[in-house]
Design an enzyme around this catalytic site. Structure first.
Site, PDB file in Angstrom:
ATOM      1  N   LYS A 135       0.858  -1.183   0.000  1.00  0.00           N
ATOM      2  CA  LYS A 135       0.000   0.000   0.000  1.00  0.00           C
ATOM      3  C   LYS A 135       0.891   1.229   0.000  1.00  0.00           C
ATOM      4  O   LYS A 135       1.781   1.348   0.854  1.00  0.00           O
ATOM      5  CB  LYS A 135      -0.871   0.014   1.265  1.00  0.00           C
ATOM      6  CG  LYS A 135      -1.997  -0.995   1.239  1.00  0.00           C
ATOM      7  CD  LYS A 135      -3.272  -0.403   0.679  1.00  0.00           C
ATOM      8  CE  LYS A 135      -4.423  -1.404   0.747  1.00  0.00           C
ATOM      9  NZ  LYS A 135      -5.568  -0.990  -0.085  1.00  0.00           N
ATOM     10  N   ASP A 163      -0.724  -0.172  -4.503  1.00  0.00           N
ATOM     11  CA  ASP A 163      -2.085   0.361  -4.424  1.00  0.00           C
ATOM     12  C   ASP A 163      -2.044   1.706  -3.711  1.00  0.00           C
ATOM     13  O   ASP A 163      -1.624   1.781  -2.554  1.00  0.00           O
ATOM     14  CB  ASP A 163      -2.972  -0.624  -3.638  1.00  0.00           C
ATOM     15  CG  ASP A 163      -4.444  -0.236  -3.691  1.00  0.00           C
ATOM     16  OD1 ASP A 163      -4.767   0.815  -4.285  1.00  0.00           O
ATOM     17  OD2 ASP A 163      -5.262  -0.992  -3.140  1.00  0.00           O
ATOM     18  N   GLU A 192      -2.448   0.342  -8.483  1.00  0.00           N
ATOM     19  CA  GLU A 192      -3.902   0.580  -8.468  1.00  0.00           C
ATOM     20  C   GLU A 192      -4.166   2.031  -8.121  1.00  0.00           C
ATOM     21  O   GLU A 192      -3.630   2.529  -7.125  1.00  0.00           O
ATOM     22  CB  GLU A 192      -4.581  -0.274  -7.379  1.00  0.00           C
ATOM     23  CG  GLU A 192      -4.545  -1.744  -7.629  1.00  0.00           C
ATOM     24  CD  GLU A 192      -5.035  -2.527  -6.405  1.00  0.00           C
ATOM     25  OE1 GLU A 192      -5.974  -2.072  -5.718  1.00  0.00           O
ATOM     26  OE2 GLU A 192      -4.459  -3.591  -6.142  1.00  0.00           O
ATOM     27  N   ASP A 215      -9.399  -0.322  -9.574  1.00  0.00           N
ATOM     28  CA  ASP A 215     -10.114  -1.022  -8.503  1.00  0.00           C
ATOM     29  C   ASP A 215     -11.366  -0.190  -8.198  1.00  0.00           C
ATOM     30  O   ASP A 215     -12.437  -0.455  -8.750  1.00  0.00           O
ATOM     31  CB  ASP A 215      -9.180  -1.158  -7.286  1.00  0.00           C
ATOM     32  CG  ASP A 215      -9.851  -1.748  -6.061  1.00  0.00           C
ATOM     33  OD1 ASP A 215     -11.053  -2.034  -6.122  1.00  0.00           O
ATOM     34  OD2 ASP A 215      -9.197  -1.919  -5.012  1.00  0.00           O
ATOM     35  N   LYS A 237     -13.315  -7.155  -6.676  1.00  0.00           N
ATOM     36  CA  LYS A 237     -13.714  -7.559  -5.328  1.00  0.00           C
ATOM     37  C   LYS A 237     -15.190  -7.930  -5.423  1.00  0.00           C
ATOM     38  O   LYS A 237     -16.065  -7.057  -5.383  1.00  0.00           O
ATOM     39  CB  LYS A 237     -13.516  -6.399  -4.351  1.00  0.00           C
ATOM     40  CG  LYS A 237     -12.042  -6.047  -4.184  1.00  0.00           C
ATOM     41  CD  LYS A 237     -11.858  -4.817  -3.348  1.00  0.00           C
ATOM     42  CE  LYS A 237     -10.383  -4.594  -3.074  1.00  0.00           C
ATOM     43  NZ  LYS A 237     -10.069  -3.170  -2.985  1.00  0.00           N
TER      44      LYS A 237
HETATM   45 MG   LIG Z   1      -7.183  -1.365  -4.252  1.00  0.00          MG
END
Ligand SMILES: [Mg+2]
Length: 327
Positions: A135, A163, A192, A215, A237
């Site tokens: 992240k 991300d 992302e 995303d 997701k």
């Molecule tokens: Mg993401």
């Protein structure tokens, strides 16, 4: 005889799980269990706080209505359902009818949550394809760039997925890229959502040569999937997308455009996570899914995740909030 049950679970999380700036102390949701003669199918309905538009109670109320419709043989109006409900119910049906294959892809991309020094050791010793997810965007962009660069330089066979959750302006994103060596950038499989808009993310990606993945963008109002040269992947997701058939058609569309599809978790319990691993093996066998989230919990539910040592709570210890049969 057909029977439907709705369990409500509440599982403690590991300390320090932060979701959209809020500490997540417990994960709360529903498990559906459908029975049709000797067959059984389960599905998980777990709206994700801060990401799902529906809250848990709303999802539970809708689930009861849909389960009653299933028992009475009515058809289900999938497009009218909350995404988490559509996904959970469709997965329970897919398990009941053996549509969902049993084999799963449990090789997750390692989620890097801890200190870089601890991770370096884990990554260096990892066997097989080394894919990790970091992240970025939570600290200074320059620091992020230096850390990413350090990992890529230290471990030559490492591929990173990054991300940024739309945390950067174009200028901040450029600061990040400036600290990642040019020759390492091709080992960033994708980043992302670097910036707040599609346009800014494209500008960054075209300028830096770092591939892009969508995303959050997939869930923007009015979004439809379009190819861009720098777009390499989409992150699906399912809990936030909807029914199995909606997920399947999005996967097909992305594959037709030559994009990678990464099936990812929305912090489902070990029941949902195991089903996502099976879904990933079925629909995206060539891509490592993003399912390394079981250790964000402090307890598993009913079905263990491979090699996970966390204690397991039985489904029979959860409250049954609704059950009916068609007898
Ligand atoms: Mg993401």
């Amino acid at each position: 005889m057909k029977q439907a049950m709705l369990y409500r679970y509440k599982l403690p999380m590991d300390s320090g799980v932060i979701l959209r700036n809020t500490r997540l102390v417990n994960r709360d949701g529903f498990i559906i269990e459908l029975r049709d003669s000797d067959k059984i199918g389960r599905g998980e309905i777990s709206p994700l706080p801060g990401c799902s538009l529906e809250v848990t109670d709303e999802a539970g109320a809708q689930a009861k209505t849909i389960l009653a419709s299933w028992l009475s043989g009515e058809s289900i109006a999938w497009s009218s359902l909350y995404p988490s409900v559509a996904f959970g119910v469709s997965m329970a049906l897919a398990e009941l009818t053996n549509e969902l294959p049993l084999t799963g892809n449990y090789l997750g991309a390692l989620l890097c949550n801890s200190h870089p020094d601890d991770l370096m050791q884990v990554l260096a010793e990892m066997s097989g394809q080394k894919v990790a997810k970091i992240k970025v965007g939570l600290h200074e962009a320059i620091r992020d760039g230096m850390i990413v660069n350090m990992f890529l330089k230290a471990i030559p066979d490492l591929t990173l997925r990054l991300d940024a959750n739309r945390q950067w302006t174009v200028a901040k994103a450029a600061q990040f890229a400036k600290h990642v060596n040019m020759e390492c950038r091709s080992r960033i499989a994708f980043i992302e959502e670097p910036c707040q808009t599609i346009r800014d993310s494209l500008v960054f990606s075209q300028g830096s040569g770092i591939a892009l993945a969508w995303d959050e963008t997939l869930r923007d109002n009015g979004f439809f999937l379009k190819p861009y040269g720098v777009l390499k992947a989409i992150i699906i997701k399912p809990t936030l997308i909807g029914s199995l058939s909606e997920v399947k058609s999005l996967v097909t569309k992305a594959h037709e455009m030559g994009l990678d599809v990464v099936i990812s978790s929305s912090l489902e319990t070990s029941i949902g996570l195991n089903q996502l691993a099976r879904l990933a093996q079925w629909l995206t066998p060539a891509t490592i899914p993003g399912l390394d989230t079981i250790n964000l919990f402090s307890t598993q539910l009913e079905i263990p995740w491979p090699n996970c040592t966390l204690p397991i709570m039985s489904l029979s210890d959860c409250n049954i909030v609704w059950q009916q049969s068609n007898l």
